[in-house]
Enzyme design. Sequence first.
Site, PDB file in Angstrom:
ATOM      1  N   LYS A  19       0.844  -1.207   0.000  1.00 51.41           N
ATOM      2  CA  LYS A  19       0.000   0.000   0.000  1.00 51.41           C
ATOM      3  C   LYS A  19       0.877   1.253   0.000  1.00 51.41           C
ATOM      4  CE  LYS A  19      -4.028  -2.016   0.526  1.00 51.41           C
ATOM      5  NZ  LYS A  19      -5.290  -1.798  -0.090  1.00 51.41           N
ATOM      6  N   GLU A  61      -6.054   0.135   7.924  1.00 47.38           N
ATOM      7  CA  GLU A  61      -6.120  -1.016   7.015  1.00 47.38           C
ATOM      8  C   GLU A  61      -6.378  -2.277   7.819  1.00 47.38           C
ATOM      9  OE1 GLU A  61      -6.197  -3.084   3.712  1.00 47.38           O
ATOM     10  OE2 GLU A  61      -5.376  -1.090   3.438  1.00 47.38           O
ATOM     11  N   ASP A  62      -7.155  -3.177   7.239  1.00 47.81           N
ATOM     12  CA  ASP A  62      -7.378  -4.516   7.791  1.00 47.81           C
ATOM     13  C   ASP A  62      -7.896  -4.502   9.220  1.00 47.81           C
ATOM     14  OD1 ASP A  62      -6.782  -5.885   5.457  1.00 47.81           O
ATOM     15  OD2 ASP A  62      -4.649  -5.898   5.891  1.00 47.81           O
TER      16      ASP A  62
END
Length: 180
Positions: A19, A61-62
């Site tokens: 990313k 993220e995640d």
Amino acid sequence: VLGLGDIGAIAGKPVMEGKGLLFKVFADVDVFDIEVNEKDIDRMIATVKAISPTFGGINLEDIKAPECFDIEERLKQELDIPVFHDDQHGTAVVCTAALLVATRATGRDLNKAVIGQIGLGAAGHAIGQMMMRLTGNAVYGADLSQDALSRFEKAGGRKSNLKEIMEKCDIVIATTGVQN
């Protein structure tokens, strides 16, 4: 991580490095990834707040639903820098781009299409919200979780089920990990 579930902060590091590379290559934004091994919402928020003075923005993220909604919303309220949850908003942007291309190529009017969203986790909820903002129309939403259905309905979506979506919708988007 990318449909693999909670594989841990270290195992997710390559995703975060990737990313960072995308940010640099496509937007010339310098980033560095910080993996946080934390499951408690309040401690996660405290950690991000504590390191936030170093950054011009935070890209989460995640983080799974429903925790991701609470974490992002609280950080947006409590920080004076942009906060973005890629699993929600990044996926919704990419899905919207794909739908715009597809409807243009097929001669359909996205604003007149009846849209169904199967799976209302982080990505599905955000995609449904983006479609509603873009078209001004309610999106049919299906999920096994009653909490997810209620959250989606509160955001302007229409509670539905797989059968109804497949019967009534011109466009069906599926972001579910449920088999079959």
